[in-house]
Design a protein around this motif. Structure first.
Motif, PDB file in Angstrom:
ATOM      1  N   UNK A 360       0.789  -1.160  -0.166  1.00 51.36           N
ATOM      2  CA  UNK A 360       0.055   0.092  -0.035  1.00 51.36           C
ATOM      3  C   UNK A 360       1.043   1.127   0.142  1.00 51.36           C
ATOM      4  N   UNK A 361       2.100   1.090   0.669  1.00 53.15           N
ATOM      5  CA  UNK A 361       2.975   2.481   0.632  1.00 53.15           C
ATOM      6  C   UNK A 361       3.651   2.637  -0.592  1.00 53.15           C
ATOM      7  N   UNK A 362       3.828   1.590  -1.499  1.00 50.30           N
ATOM      8  CA  UNK A 362       4.618   1.664  -2.807  1.00 50.30           C
ATOM      9  C   UNK A 362       4.438   2.883  -3.745  1.00 50.30           C
ATOM     10  N   UNK A 363       3.008   2.834  -3.901  1.00 54.46           N
ATOM     11  CA  UNK A 363       2.539   4.305  -4.768  1.00 54.46           C
ATOM     12  C   UNK A 363       3.025   5.596  -4.349  1.00 54.46           C
ATOM     13  N   UNK A 364       2.880   5.676  -3.121  1.00 56.18           N
ATOM     14  CA  UNK A 364       3.069   6.702  -2.508  1.00 56.18           C
ATOM     15  C   UNK A 364       3.252   6.681  -0.951  1.00 56.18           C
ATOM     16  N   UNK A 365       4.230   7.759  -0.379  1.00 58.41           N
ATOM     17  CA  UNK A 365       4.420   7.630   1.308  1.00 58.41           C
ATOM     18  C   UNK A 365       3.254   8.326   1.840  1.00 58.41           C
ATOM     19  N   UNK A 366       2.499   9.268   1.224  1.00 63.05           N
ATOM     20  CA  UNK A 366       1.555  10.138   1.631  1.00 63.05           C
ATOM     21  C   UNK A 366       0.588   9.237   2.195  1.00 63.05           C
ATOM     22  N   UNK A 367       0.001   9.612   3.740  1.00 64.59           N
ATOM     23  CA  UNK A 367      -0.918   8.656   4.237  1.00 64.59           C
ATOM     24  C   UNK A 367      -2.214   8.757   3.505  1.00 64.59           C
ATOM     25  N   UNK A 368      -2.681   9.894   2.738  1.00 61.55           N
ATOM     26  CA  UNK A 368      -3.807  10.098   1.907  1.00 61.55           C
ATOM     27  C   UNK A 368      -3.922   8.868   1.126  1.00 61.55           C
ATOM     28  N   UNK A 369      -2.648   8.988   0.277  1.00 57.39           N
ATOM     29  CA  UNK A 369      -2.566   7.878  -0.900  1.00 57.39           C
ATOM     30  C   UNK A 369      -2.509   6.618  -0.497  1.00 57.39           C
ATOM     31  N   UNK A 370      -2.059   6.559   0.810  1.00 60.72           N
ATOM     32  CA  UNK A 370      -1.840   4.794   1.426  1.00 60.72           C
ATOM     33  C   UNK A 370      -3.466   4.443   1.734  1.00 60.72           C
ATOM     34  N   UNK A 371      -4.356   5.252   2.285  1.00 61.45           N
ATOM     35  CA  UNK A 371      -5.654   5.057   2.739  1.00 61.45           C
ATOM     36  C   UNK A 371      -6.504   4.668   1.298  1.00 61.45           C
ATOM     37  N   UNK A 372      -6.254   5.648   0.109  1.00 61.21           N
ATOM     38  CA  UNK A 372      -7.103   5.312  -1.083  1.00 61.21           C
ATOM     39  C   UNK A 372      -6.404   3.975  -1.579  1.00 61.21           C
ATOM     40  N   UNK A 373      -5.258   3.711  -1.560  1.00 54.71           N
ATOM     41  CA  UNK A 373      -4.728   2.412  -2.234  1.00 54.71           C
ATOM     42  C   UNK A 373      -5.218   1.283  -1.474  1.00 54.71           C
ATOM     43  N   UNK A 374      -5.326   1.285  -0.240  1.00 55.91           N
ATOM     44  CA  UNK A 374      -6.148   0.039   0.699  1.00 55.91           C
ATOM     45  C   UNK A 374      -7.486   0.132   0.124  1.00 55.91           C
ATOM     46  N   UNK A 375      -8.206   1.216   0.011  1.00 56.04           N
ATOM     47  CA  UNK A 375      -9.571   1.059  -0.189  1.00 56.04           C
ATOM     48  C   UNK A 375      -9.827   0.638  -1.478  1.00 56.04           C
ATOM     49  N   UNK A 376      -8.989   0.786  -2.483  1.00 56.46           N
ATOM     50  CA  UNK A 376      -9.108   0.390  -3.674  1.00 56.46           C
ATOM     51  C   UNK A 376      -8.839  -1.262  -3.756  1.00 56.46           C
ATOM     52  N   UNK A 377      -7.938  -1.832  -2.865  1.00 56.64           N
ATOM     53  CA  UNK A 377      -7.891  -3.002  -2.754  1.00 56.64           C
ATOM     54  C   UNK A 377      -8.876  -3.805  -2.448  1.00 56.64           C
ATOM     55  N   UNK A 378      -9.847  -3.091  -1.352  1.00 55.04           N
ATOM     56  CA  UNK A 378     -10.960  -3.874  -0.937  1.00 55.04           C
ATOM     57  C   UNK A 378     -12.145  -4.024  -1.999  1.00 55.04           C
ATOM     58  N   UNK A 379     -12.122  -2.599  -2.747  1.00 55.14           N
ATOM     59  CA  UNK A 379     -13.234  -2.625  -3.733  1.00 55.14           C
ATOM     60  C   UNK A 379     -12.909  -3.490  -4.996  1.00 55.14           C
ATOM     61  N   UNK A 380     -11.783  -4.138  -5.259  1.00 53.44           N
ATOM     62  CA  UNK A 380     -11.333  -4.590  -6.332  1.00 53.44           C
ATOM     63  C   UNK A 380     -11.185  -6.248  -6.471  1.00 53.44           C
TER      64      UNK A 380
END
Length: 671
Positions: A360-380
């Motif tokens: 989740x941290x690879x695309x970006x270290x920004x906490x907001x980006x980490x949250x969005x990446x994790x949500x996308x994982x649960x969505x897809x």
């Protein structure tokens, strides 16, 4: 068997009224006492009537003692002790059942009536709900009816007359009841009662989170609380997140409240508009209070915890009303070092879970980006929202692996606990919030009803410059749960969609569903008014009423004397009214009969002072034979009115008509 006025046995009609009164007690026992208690009580009533037909009753003293001991043993076996309102009520019901079986005499009948009133009191101690109160009112009226019927000593006939008499007695007592309710000095709790030993609800909010804790409440339609918005600024249904508790101790899928982190950090209340709520909370025997996410004030008798949720200083054992203010976007401005360590702490995780969090941290270290990446994982990744995902066994690490990579089926607690754990593993401070989501708006009462089935869990993550931010992973797995604002509405929408797809939905179904829904809302609104206007009418409300009526200056002994004087005046007025009602009938009766006698005298049949009505009628009929039939009818009606203890209400009108016709007919000659 002989059942006359002088018989000592219980006449059948009073016994029938008594049995019907006891039948209305049965619904008050269901839900508060074990089912076997009202079942035995009902069976006893049926057995009593079967015994009456054969003139049987429970006579053996030894058998009575054995049955009483068995009843006590059954209560102790179920409750563990006879102490407490529920065991005590169950024991009274069982002993009342034995008394019903042995009852045979007039004395037994009066004892049964007293037991009925005792059972009414026990039922009211266990529940003051509107439906229970209505059942108890009917029971009380029917017990009074049974007494009236019994003391009239009528074995046959006049079945419904005692019911009318009982109704009149209750209506005549209504002014005194209203006066005492409004002005009799009371305590701070109103009429809400909680007897020692009364257990709480079996289904309710829990301060901890584990797989199945929230799902267990999803099938409960019990009310959790009702929320009013005095300022009229009610949020939309998807924004009705009712904050109950914040969980800090991470265990993977399961979370606990933790030990607390000292004083609350500063809150910037200017980041969003404030919303005032008036909450009416059902008793649940815990200390949780609820408010919209997130409360910035604490009502009296509660405190605002460091994690920004409300805790009562005492357990909520009665209906509780309080006001609280929440800020839609309230956020802390700092996170202390100790809080960083607490909100990043995770249990032992498997390499697969740690790797997923690292991804989740690879695309970006920004906490907001980490949250969005994790949500996308649960969505897809094929996750399913379900109330019955099955048990996740094994240790914490194995259960988390099973949910994330194998089964991918869960309820809101699975997604909230897992998401917060992954956020911590990815270096983003996180915690879990449990409470309720949504509710049903009642258009008749202008409030939101939140049921136990609306229980929900979500996450909060710490974002630099923003503070704690709500993130609900359920919104990407089951967005309809959020948009519809209620699990109940979600199920209804899914059922309607399924019926439409299968072609099973009929044209009238929507009308009937809407009608039933409206009826339910009307009933809930009436129940809410009963709870908030009657049951919680306490000392503060009474004092406010006195000041509105300009009676605030009356205090202490002066107030009590004034109240006693008003009550005496009401009683005196009632006595005068009774006398006034009785007098016109007697005066009118004498006047009518006097007119008849004077007319008969002019026709040649004078009445002597010592002559009774029957003798006079017999002689007058001989002297005036053309009017013999009418003279007989007038005399019979007069005697019924003059000497009957309870004459029919229509007899006076009948006598008036007969005398008027007699006077008119006698002018024309023979009829």
């Amino acid at each position: 068997m002989k059942r006359g006025p002088d018989s000592t046995v219980i006449p059948r009609q009073p016994l029938l009224w008594l049995a019907v009164a006891f039948l209305f007690l049965v619904p008050t026992m269901i839900g508060t006492l074990p089912l076997w208690v009202p079942a035995i009580f009902l069976l006893t009533l049926l057995t009593k009537f079967a015994m009456e037909k054969r003139d049987l009753r429970l006579r053996s003293t030894a058998l009575k003692i054995v049955l009483a001991i068995a009843a006590l043993g059954a209560v102790i076996a179920h409750f563990g002790s006879p102490r407490g309102v529920e065991p005590g009520a169950a024991l009274v019901v069982m002993l009342a059942s034995l008394k019903i079986l042995e009852s045979h005499t007039a004395r037994d009948f009066h004892v049964l009536v007293m037991i009925g009133w005792l059972l009414c009191l026990a039922a009211f101690l266990m529940s003051q709900a509107l439906l229970v109160a209505l059942c108890l009112l009917v029971t009380f009226a029917l017990l009074l009816t049974a007494l009236v019927q019994f003391h009239r000593r009528r074995a046959t006939g006049g079945m419904w007359s005692p019911l009318g008499t009982a109704g009149k007695l209750l209506l005549q007592s209504l002014p005194l009841v209203v006066l005492l309710f409004l002005f009799f000095p009371r305590g701070t709790g109103g009429l809400l009662l909680t007897a020692p030993g009364k257990s709480g609800s079996a289904v309710g909010f829990s301060g901890n989170l584990a797989p199945g804790t929230v799902a267990a409440m999803a099938n409960s339609e019990e009310s959790a609380f009702r929320a009013e918005f005095p300022d009229g600024n009610m949020p939309r249904a998807p924004e009705l997140y009712w904050r109950g508790a914040v969980l800090e101790d991470c265990g993977g899928l399961d979370w606990r409240t933790g030990e607390g982190l000292g004083k609350p950090t500063a809150v910037d209340t200017a980041t969003g508009p404030t919303i005032r709520q008036r909450i009416t909370l059902e008793p649940h025997s815990e200390r949780w209070l609820f408010a919209l996410d997130r409360p910035i004030t604490a009502p009296d008798g509660a405190r605002l915890t460091p994690a920004r949720y409300l805790r009562s200083l005492t357990p909520v054992t009665n209906l509780r009303r309080y006001e609280v203010v929440s800020a839609a976007h309230a956020s802390e401005t700092e996170l202390r070092p100790r809080e960083w360590s607490v909100f990043l702490k995770v249990p032992a995780l498997s390499p697969e879970v740690r790797q997923l969090a690292l991804d989740f941290t690879k695309p970006s270290k920004d906490p907001r980006a980490i949250v969005q990446t994790a949500l996308e994982y649960f969505r897809t990744q094929g996750f399913v929202y379900t109330l019955s995902p099955g048990e996740y066994g094994g240790d914490r690490s194995a259960a988390l692996n099973d949910f994330l990579f194998t089964r991918k089926r869960g309820f809101c607690e699975h997604y909230a606990g897992t998401f917060a754990t992954l956020m911590r593993a990815a270096g983003v401070p996180a915690r879990v919030v449990v409470g309720y989501l949504g509710g049903q708006f009642n258009r008749y009462g202008n409030y939101v009803l939140v049921r136990q089935s609306d229980a929900h869990a979500w996450c909060e993550v710490w974002l630099p410059g923003t503070g704690w931010q709500r993130v609900d992973p359920t919104s990407v797995v089951a967005p309809e749960r959020i948009s519809l604002g209620s699990l109940r509405e979600m199920r209804a929408a899914m059922a309607q969609g399924s019926q439409r797809r299968s072609g099973q939905q009929k044209s009238g179904d929507h009308f009937w569903q809407g009608t039933i829904e409206s009826a339910q809302q009307v009933w809930d609104n009436v129940s809410f008014a009963w709870d908030t206007r009657v049951m919680t009418f306490d000392l503060d409300t009474q004092t406010a009423l006195r000041f509105r009526l300009h009676l605030g200056a009356l205090r202490g002994l002066t107030y009590c004397l004034a109240l006693a004087a008003v009550l005496a005046a009401v009683l005196g007025a009632y006595v005068l009214w009774i006398k006034f009602r009785a007098r016109p009938r007697t005066d009118a009766l004498r006047t009518l009969y006097g007119k008849f006698c004077r007319k008969a005298e002019r026709l040649g049949a004078p009445r002597t002072p010592t002559e009774g009505p029957t003798d006079y009628a017999r002689r007058a009929a001989k002297l005036i034979p053309q009017h013999a039939d009418r003279i007989e009818r007038i005399t019979d009606t007069y005697i019924a009115l003059r000497y009957s203890a309870r004459p029919r209400a229509d007899l006076l009108r009948k006598l008036t008509t007969e005398v008027r016709v007699f006077n008119a007919a006698s002018q024309r000659g023979p009829l």
